[in-house]
Motif scaffolding. Structure first.
Motif, mmCIF file in Angstrom:
data_model
loop_
_atom_site.group_PDB
_atom_site.id
_atom_site.type_symbol
_atom_site.label_atom_id
_atom_site.label_comp_id
_atom_site.label_asym_id
_atom_site.label_seq_id
_atom_site.Cartn_x
_atom_site.Cartn_y
_atom_site.Cartn_z
ATOM 1 N N SER A 177 0.828 -1.207 0.000
ATOM 2 C CA SER A 177 0.000 0.000 0.000
ATOM 3 C C SER A 177 0.861 1.255 0.000
ATOM 4 N N GLY A 178 0.248 2.348 -0.462
ATOM 5 C CA GLY A 178 0.916 3.640 -0.445
ATOM 6 C C GLY A 178 2.206 3.641 -1.237
ATOM 7 N N ALA A 179 3.242 4.220 -0.640
ATOM 8 C CA ALA A 179 4.535 4.330 -1.315
ATOM 9 C C ALA A 179 5.403 3.099 -1.106
ATOM 10 N N GLN A 180 4.904 2.130 -0.351
ATOM 11 C CA GLN A 180 5.694 0.937 -0.110
ATOM 12 C C GLN A 180 5.831 0.086 -1.370
ATOM 13 N N LYS A 181 6.945 -0.615 -1.452
ATOM 14 C CA LYS A 181 7.172 -1.554 -2.550
ATOM 15 C C LYS A 181 7.482 -2.930 -1.970
ATOM 16 N N VAL A 182 7.301 -3.953 -2.795
ATOM 17 C CA VAL A 182 7.563 -5.303 -2.324
ATOM 18 C C VAL A 182 9.063 -5.584 -2.375
ATOM 19 N N LEU A 183 9.605 -5.995 -1.239
ATOM 20 C CA LEU A 183 11.012 -6.369 -1.179
ATOM 21 C C LEU A 183 11.185 -7.861 -1.396
ATOM 22 N N GLY A 184 10.244 -8.657 -0.881
ATOM 23 C CA GLY A 184 10.328 -10.091 -1.030
ATOM 24 C C GLY A 184 8.957 -10.718 -1.131
ATOM 25 N N VAL A 185 8.882 -11.876 -1.785
ATOM 26 C CA VAL A 185 7.629 -12.611 -1.959
ATOM 27 C C VAL A 185 7.822 -14.033 -1.462
ATOM 28 N N ALA A 186 6.868 -14.510 -0.671
ATOM 29 C CA ALA A 186 6.869 -15.886 -0.189
ATOM 30 C C ALA A 186 5.472 -16.453 -0.384
ATOM 31 N N GLY A 187 5.308 -17.753 -0.128
ATOM 32 C CA GLY A 187 3.988 -18.329 -0.364
ATOM 33 C C GLY A 187 3.797 -19.681 0.265
ATOM 34 N N ARG A 242 5.525 -8.351 -8.707
ATOM 35 C CA ARG A 242 4.979 -7.702 -9.897
ATOM 36 C C ARG A 242 6.057 -6.807 -10.508
ATOM 37 N N ASN A 243 5.912 -6.517 -11.798
ATOM 38 C CA ASN A 243 6.919 -5.701 -12.483
ATOM 39 C C ASN A 243 7.094 -4.328 -11.860
ATOM 40 N N ASN A 244 6.003 -3.762 -11.303
ATOM 41 C CA ASN A 244 6.082 -2.437 -10.697
ATOM 42 C C ASN A 244 6.424 -2.480 -9.215
ATOM 43 N N LEU A 245 6.727 -3.674 -8.701
ATOM 44 C CA LEU A 245 7.084 -3.873 -7.295
ATOM 45 C C LEU A 245 5.997 -3.393 -6.336
ATOM 46 N N PRO A 255 16.746 1.992 -0.549
ATOM 47 C CA PRO A 255 17.278 2.831 -1.633
ATOM 48 C C PRO A 255 17.432 2.072 -2.939
ATOM 49 N N GLY A 256 16.976 2.671 -4.028
ATOM 50 C CA GLY A 256 17.247 2.150 -5.364
ATOM 51 C C GLY A 256 16.680 0.779 -5.658
ATOM 52 N N LEU A 257 15.502 0.462 -5.143
ATOM 53 C CA LEU A 257 14.915 -0.844 -5.396
ATOM 54 C C LEU A 257 14.642 -1.041 -6.889
ATOM 55 N N VAL A 258 15.002 -2.209 -7.416
ATOM 56 C CA VAL A 258 14.773 -2.506 -8.827
ATOM 57 C C VAL A 258 14.576 -4.002 -8.990
ATOM 58 N N TYR A 288 13.885 -14.158 -11.170
ATOM 59 C CA TYR A 288 13.747 -12.742 -10.813
ATOM 60 C C TYR A 288 14.625 -12.464 -9.606
ATOM 61 N N VAL A 289 15.120 -11.239 -9.505
ATOM 62 C CA VAL A 289 15.831 -10.814 -8.312
ATOM 63 C C VAL A 289 15.489 -9.358 -8.022
ATOM 64 N N VAL A 290 15.206 -9.049 -6.753
ATOM 65 C CA VAL A 290 15.002 -7.667 -6.310
ATOM 66 C C VAL A 290 16.332 -7.176 -5.761
ATOM 67 N N CYS A 291 16.799 -6.039 -6.269
ATOM 68 C CA CYS A 291 18.080 -5.482 -5.881
ATOM 69 C C CYS A 291 17.890 -4.080 -5.279
ATOM 70 N N SER A 292 18.849 -3.664 -4.456
ATOM 71 C CA SER A 292 18.813 -2.305 -3.915
ATOM 72 C C SER A 292 20.233 -1.754 -3.844
ATOM 73 N N GLN A 293 20.320 -0.444 -3.736
ATOM 74 C CA GLN A 293 21.627 0.214 -3.620
ATOM 75 C C GLN A 293 22.157 0.073 -2.199
#
Length: 245
Positions: free
Chosen positions: A119-129, A142-145, A168-171, A240-245
């Motif tokens: 929600s809001g300005a938050q982005k997904v850092l990790g996904v589990a299930g 998701r592509n837009n995190l 910082p710099g999540l991609v 897929y990999v989520v990376c940050s600075q």
């Protein structure tokens, strides 16, 4: 059958940025038995889970649950045998990437697939299930995190867990599929430059996911596919990999 981990590894993934940006990886491995098993690992004091990973050894074994605790202090992984199973001993390994900060766990359940949204300005850092009676075919941001999607084979109950927050710099990197003809295959994707690995994700088509692991400079997903006679068939795999600075 729940089994405590027999090995614990703590690895500091220090960035050149401020101390508050430091990531620490911890993992634990179960004893080797020929039975379904669960293993868990906890983050160091003052940190929370931002990324998860799970892997199994042996043939006809697969993960069915990667569950962060509600307070993001720990991760629990369950793995089972599938198909004809195996009489050989095998292990399951759980991994958590941990960091200081304020993060939120969002969970959503569904049939065959589920999406947990930040929600809001938050982005997904990790996904589990988690899946009940099926096998994972996708566990990825998701592509837009803005959230995470978990899919399973068959019309079974699934739960998606999204770890939401900011760094910082999540991609998100990866998303390129490879067609394979072997019974099992792995594919990796790397972060770039001085980026840190936050979490791993993966997807398969015509197969099931065995491992999703953040490690080193990137992440690796492993899948397994076979027809009724145990012969390799054509399928695809995407890391897929989520990376940050």
């Amino acid at each position: 059958m729940k089994v405590m981990g027999t090995a614990l590894l703590v690895l500091s993934l220090t960035s050149p940025n401020a101390e508050s940006d430091e990531l620490v990886a911890v993992q634990a491995t179960s004893p080797a038995t020929s039975a379904g098993k669960t293993v868990s690992v906890s983050c160091p004091s003052g940190t929370k889970v931002v990324g998860t990973g799970a892997s199994v050894t042996g043939q006809r074994t697969t993960i069915t649950r990667v569950r962060p605790s509600a307070d993001l202090a720990a991760v629990e992984v369950t793995a089972v045998e599938h198909g004809a199973g195996t009489v050989q001993p095998w292990t399951v390994t759980v991994r958590a990437n941990c960091a200081p900060g304020e993060y939120t766990l969002v969970s959503k359940s569904g049939t065959k697939n589920a999406e947990a949204a930040c929600s809001g300005a938050q982005k997904v850092l990790g996904v589990a299930g988690e899946t009940e009676g099926g096998h994972f075919t996708k566990m990825a941001p998701r592509n837009n995190l803005q959230g995470g999607l978990v899919e399973a084979s068959g019309n079974v109950d699934v739960t998606a867990h999204a770890i939401c927050g900011t760094r910082p710099g999540l991609v998100l990197r990866g998303g390129s599929s490879t067609v394979v003809m072997t019974k099992t295959a792995s594919k990796s994707v790397a972060c770039q430059g001085d980026e840190q690995v936050v979490s791993a994700g993966g997807a398969v088509a015509g197969a099931i996911i065995d491992d999703v692991v953040p490690a080193g400079y990137g992440a690796t997903v492993t899948g397994e596919a076979a027809d009724a006679q145990g012969q390799a068939i054509r399928w695809s795999i995407t890391p897929y990999v989520v990376c940050s600075q």
